[in-house]
Design a protein around this motif. Structure first.
Motif, PDB file in Angstrom:
ATOM      1  N   ILE A  92      20.616  94.404 -11.045  1.00  0.00           N
ATOM      2  CA  ILE A  92      19.617  95.489 -11.405  1.00  0.00           C
ATOM      3  C   ILE A  92      20.225  97.010 -11.274  1.00  0.00           C
TER       4      ILE A  92
ATOM      5  N   GLU B 213      12.222  95.454  -8.164  1.00  0.00           N
ATOM      6  CA  GLU B 213      12.016  94.155  -7.418  1.00  0.00           C
ATOM      7  C   GLU B 213      11.995  94.141  -6.054  1.00  0.00           C
TER       8      GLU B 213
ATOM      9  N   ALA C 199       8.706  86.609 -10.270  1.00  0.00           N
ATOM     10  CA  ALA C 199       9.889  86.598 -11.407  1.00  0.00           C
ATOM     11  C   ALA C 199      10.394  85.334 -11.126  1.00  0.00           C
TER      12      ALA C 199
ATOM     13  N   ARG D  18      12.011  86.265  -5.954  1.00  0.00           N
ATOM     14  CA  ARG D  18      11.954  87.545  -6.545  1.00  0.00           C
ATOM     15  C   ARG D  18      10.552  88.145  -6.969  1.00  0.00           C
TER      16      ARG D  18
ATOM     17  N   ARG E  88       8.412  91.332  -9.257  1.00  0.00           N
ATOM     18  CA  ARG E  88       8.447  92.293  -9.891  1.00  0.00           C
ATOM     19  C   ARG E  88       7.227  93.072  -9.893  1.00  0.00           C
TER      20      ARG E  88
END
Length: 229
Positions: free
Chosen positions: A53, A151, A204, A219, A221
């Motif tokens: 990311i 995230e 996610a 994760r 988001r």
């Protein structure tokens, strides 16, 4: 060079928070030796997900800074922890290894992050949620300070909902609580319940992480409202 900032020192601490702080102050001299290898696979998986990311990263529960050298040069990191003794070791690591992408280190409560809304592209928390008095309050704070489209990357213990493992976890909990963490109370249903009430957050990814499959990399988001419109 990253400096340790003492924030919120005038705030009264409840007993649970003080217990955790004292426990991790005691862990500081031997933390890397005891937990460095045990949690290495999870740590590497979480950092890899974060590096993909990029951007500005908040690592909550940065501890001795054992993760800091693993971040890519495409990220800028701010680390927080409840234990000043842990952060002293992190500061030393930053200086010795010349980690110029570390913006700063601060003593801070995970449930009361002292950052504006939407401050980070990623909020990372490794093995933190089972060590805070109110995990839902901490996750609310993580969600608040992460930007839309960003995230939350969380390494966490997931307890059993039933069976022999749940019995063992509940039996061990009074023993391990003074050490700064808990074995029970963290079934996956607790995380999904939080998610159902967390406005703009979505799951996610969730995958099992060694050791023993009792931990997960999760994760979440944050919805990018502008893109959705």
């Amino acid at each position: 060079m990253a400096e340790i900032i003492k924030l919120g020192a005038d705030r009264s601490m409840d007993f649970d928070r003080e217990t955790v702080e004292q426990a991790y102050d005691r862990w500081a001299p031997i933390y890397d030796l005891v937990f460095g290898g045990v949690f290495s696979k999870g740590r590497q998986a979480a950092i890899q997900a974060t590096n993909k990311i990029g951007g500005r990263v908040l690592e909550v529960g940065v501890g001795t800074g054992i993760s800091l050298p693993l971040y890519g040069q495409n990220v800028r990191i701010f680390g927080t922890d409840i234990s000043e003794a842990m952060l002293e070791k992190a500061k030393k690591r930053v200086a010795e290894q010349g980690l110029k992408n570390v913006e700063g280190l601060a003593v801070m409560d995970a449930e009361k992050l002292e950052f504006p809304d939407n401050s980070f592209d990623v909020v990372m928390a490794q093995y933190v949620l089972s060590a805070v008095p109110n995990p839902e309050a901490a996750m609310d704070e993580f969600a608040r300070v992460v930007r839309p489209g960003g995230e939350l990357i969380i390494l966490t213990r997931v307890s059993a909902d039933a069976g022999v493992r749940r019995f063992i976890e509940q039996t061990l909990q009074p023993v391990v609580r003074p050490l700064g963490f808990r074995t029970a109370e963290f079934a996956w249903s607790r995380y999904t319940k939080w998610l159902s009430g967390a406005h703009g957050m979505e799951l996610a990814e969730r995958r099992l992480i060694p050791p023993l499959g009792h931990f997960s990399l999760v994760r979440f988001r944050k919805a990018d409202v502008a893109k959705a419109a």
